[in-house]
Design a protein around this motif. Structure first.
Motif, PDB file in Angstrom:
ATOM      1  N   GLU A 178      49.189  37.868  45.446  1.00  0.00           N
ATOM      2  CA  GLU A 178      49.095  38.143  44.009  1.00  0.00           C
ATOM      3  C   GLU A 178      48.484  36.972  43.251  1.00  0.00           C
ATOM      4  OE1 GLU A 178      49.543  41.335  42.943  1.00  0.00           O
ATOM      5  OE2 GLU A 178      49.616  41.368  45.143  1.00  0.00           O
ATOM      6  N   LEU A 179      48.740  35.760  43.680  1.00  0.00           N
ATOM      7  CA  LEU A 179      48.091  34.614  43.044  1.00  0.00           C
ATOM      8  C   LEU A 179      46.582  34.670  43.186  1.00  0.00           C
ATOM      9  CD1 LEU A 179      50.510  31.720  44.064  1.00  0.00           C
ATOM     10  CD2 LEU A 179      49.998  32.450  41.729  1.00  0.00           C
ATOM     11  N   GLU A 180      46.110  35.178  44.300  1.00  0.00           N
ATOM     12  CA  GLU A 180      44.675  35.185  44.567  1.00  0.00           C
ATOM     13  C   GLU A 180      43.970  36.444  44.095  1.00  0.00           C
ATOM     14  OE1 GLU A 180      42.781  32.708  45.602  1.00  0.00           O
ATOM     15  OE2 GLU A 180      44.600  31.491  45.511  1.00  0.00           O
ATOM     16  N   HIS A 181      44.652  37.603  44.125  1.00  0.00           N
ATOM     17  CA  HIS A 181      43.942  38.877  43.955  1.00  0.00           C
ATOM     18  C   HIS A 181      44.375  39.703  42.750  1.00  0.00           C
ATOM     19  CE1 HIS A 181      42.106  38.086  47.796  1.00  0.00           C
ATOM     20  NE2 HIS A 181      43.281  38.059  48.397  1.00  0.00           N
ATOM     21  N   ASN A 182      45.536  39.456  42.186  1.00  0.00           N
ATOM     22  CA  ASN A 182      45.978  40.228  41.029  1.00  0.00           C
ATOM     23  C   ASN A 182      45.120  39.833  39.824  1.00  0.00           C
ATOM     24  OD1 ASN A 182      47.568  40.875  38.580  1.00  0.00           O
ATOM     25  ND2 ASN A 182      49.145  41.507  40.044  1.00  0.00           N
ATOM     26  N   ARG A 183      44.426  40.809  39.233  1.00  0.00           N
ATOM     27  CA  ARG A 183      43.448  40.487  38.190  1.00  0.00           C
ATOM     28  C   ARG A 183      44.110  39.940  36.925  1.00  0.00           C
ATOM     29  NH1 ARG A 183      39.904  45.505  37.146  1.00  0.00           N
ATOM     30  NH2 ARG A 183      38.677  44.029  35.922  1.00  0.00           N
ATOM     31  N   PHE A 184      45.308  40.407  36.594  1.00  0.00           N
ATOM     32  CA  PHE A 184      46.029  39.849  35.449  1.00  0.00           C
ATOM     33  C   PHE A 184      46.364  38.385  35.714  1.00  0.00           C
ATOM     34  CE2 PHE A 184      46.770  44.391  35.363  1.00  0.00           C
ATOM     35  CZ  PHE A 184      46.670  44.724  34.028  1.00  0.00           C
ATOM     36  N   TRP A 188      45.360  34.734  33.862  1.00  0.00           N
ATOM     37  CA  TRP A 188      46.405  33.807  33.415  1.00  0.00           C
ATOM     38  C   TRP A 188      46.240  32.437  34.055  1.00  0.00           C
ATOM     39  CZ3 TRP A 188      50.731  37.945  34.344  1.00  0.00           C
ATOM     40  CH2 TRP A 188      50.791  38.804  33.230  1.00  0.00           C
ATOM     41  N   ARG A 189      45.746  32.398  35.279  1.00  0.00           N
ATOM     42  CA  ARG A 189      45.530  31.122  35.966  1.00  0.00           C
ATOM     43  C   ARG A 189      44.238  30.437  35.541  1.00  0.00           C
ATOM     44  NH1 ARG A 189      45.487  31.511  42.130  1.00  0.00           N
ATOM     45  NH2 ARG A 189      45.713  29.252  41.909  1.00  0.00           N
ATOM     46  N   GLY A 190      43.432  31.093  34.737  1.00  0.00           N
ATOM     47  CA  GLY A 190      42.164  30.521  34.317  1.00  0.00           C
ATOM     48  C   GLY A 190      41.048  30.672  35.331  1.00  0.00           C
ATOM     49  N   LEU A 191      41.230  31.541  36.337  1.00  0.00           N
ATOM     50  CA  LEU A 191      40.210  31.734  37.366  1.00  0.00           C
ATOM     51  C   LEU A 191      39.135  32.721  36.937  1.00  0.00           C
ATOM     52  CD1 LEU A 191      42.543  31.956  40.513  1.00  0.00           C
ATOM     53  CD2 LEU A 191      41.293  29.958  39.649  1.00  0.00           C
ATOM     54  N   ASP A 192      39.486  33.683  36.102  1.00  0.00           N
ATOM     55  CA  ASP A 192      38.546  34.682  35.612  1.00  0.00           C
ATOM     56  C   ASP A 192      38.584  34.691  34.092  1.00  0.00           C
ATOM     57  OD1 ASP A 192      37.992  35.431  38.228  1.00  0.00           O
ATOM     58  OD2 ASP A 192      39.422  37.097  38.217  1.00  0.00           O
ATOM     59  N   PRO A 193      37.487  35.097  33.447  1.00  0.00           N
ATOM     60  CA  PRO A 193      37.465  35.114  31.984  1.00  0.00           C
ATOM     61  C   PRO A 193      38.165  36.341  31.413  1.00  0.00           C
ATOM     62  CG  PRO A 193      35.371  35.882  32.838  1.00  0.00           C
ATOM     63  CD  PRO A 193      36.180  35.457  34.039  1.00  0.00           C
ATOM     64  N   GLU A 194      38.614  36.215  30.176  1.00  0.00           N
ATOM     65  CA  GLU A 194      39.126  37.367  29.445  1.00  0.00           C
ATOM     66  C   GLU A 194      37.971  38.266  29.017  1.00  0.00           C
ATOM     67  OE1 GLU A 194      41.382  36.175  26.083  1.00  0.00           O
ATOM     68  OE2 GLU A 194      43.011  35.274  27.253  1.00  0.00           O
ATOM     69  N   GLY A 195      38.253  39.567  28.902  1.00  0.00           N
ATOM     70  CA  GLY A 195      37.296  40.487  28.316  1.00  0.00           C
ATOM     71  C   GLY A 195      37.337  40.414  26.798  1.00  0.00           C
TER      72      GLY A 195
END
Length: 241
Positions: A178-184, A188-195
């Motif tokens: 979940e740390l690596e693959h859960n999109r939410f 929250w971890r700052g790995l992907d941008p918000e829409g």
């Protein structure tokens, strides 16, 4: 797992002690009751993650076969479940033979939501965290998005990466997955941008931060209201544009 709700009911068993604990009772419970009989196990407790019907619907059937079994739930929700007899105190273990089950208070989906950590290796997360998704904060008795995020990021996902997650609905996963693959979680971890897409959510204007997958094959939406507060709502209640 129940067919209509996809909700899970679990047994935690110490066979050497001849004891078992049931976690939730959404049904169908008959196979689990048969297992108890076949193995000669004593059901010592029923532990409820929260009060929603899809997690307690078969409680009467369990108690009919095992009358007098203590049924424990967070004190905020005891009066909401007929048959509940006592409280789950966060941090105070419940023993199943030699297995120590520690209640963790993980509010958000409901105020008294409890996750249950068994021997530090398996955590039963109710409707707080699913494989690839998170709980909503619009169900009866919910609290806030901030509570849900804190429960996931500061309680559940601080457990060791190998910890197995058994959610209240559908498939198991692990903390590491979940740390690596859960999109939410990735946002929250700052790995992907918000829409930042404009949308209408529950009939009101909002910004769509994420339209993520949900456990039932549908979607869960993270939206931001004009005042700046965030919410997790059913994806079916969101239109883009």
């Amino acid at each position: 797992m129940s067919d209509p709700w996809l909700s899970n009911t679990y047994l935690v068993v110490d066979e050497s002690a001849g004891q078992a604990v049931m976690i939730d009772a959404g049904g169908p419970v008959a196979p689990l009751l048969e297992l108890l009989d076949d193995r000669g196990l004593r059901l010592t407790h029923v532990l409820l993650t929260h009060h929603h019907h899809d997690h307690v619907a078969e409680l009467d059937a369990v108690l009919a076969r095992h009358p007098g079994t203590p049924v424990l739930i967070h004190e905020l929700e005891r009066d909401l479940v007929r048959g509940a007899t006592g409280y789950l105190q966060p941090g105070q273990p419940v023993l199943c033979g030699a297995i120590e089950i520690v209640p963790l208070h993980t509010p958000g989906h409901t105020a008294g939501m409890i996750s249950l950590l068994a021997d530090g290796a398996d955590v039963f997360t109710g409707d707080t965290l699913f494989k690839g998704s998170v709980g909503g904060v619009r169900a009866p008795g919910h609290t806030t998005y901030a509570d849900l995020k804190r429960s996931i990021m500061e309680t559940l996902l601080t457990l060791p990466a190998r910890t197995r997650i058994h959610p209240g609905h559908t498939d198991p996963t692990t903390v590491g997955e979940e740390l690596e693959h859960n999109r939410f979680v990735r946002i929250w971890r700052g790995l992907d941008p918000e829409g930042s897409q404009p949308c209408t959510a529950l009939g009101e204007p909002a910004t769509l931060i994420l339209l993520g997958d949900d456990y039932d094959g549908g979607h869960k939406a993270w939206v931001r209201w004009p005042g700046g507060s965030d919410d997790i709502v059913p994806g079916s209640q969101v239109t883009v544009g």
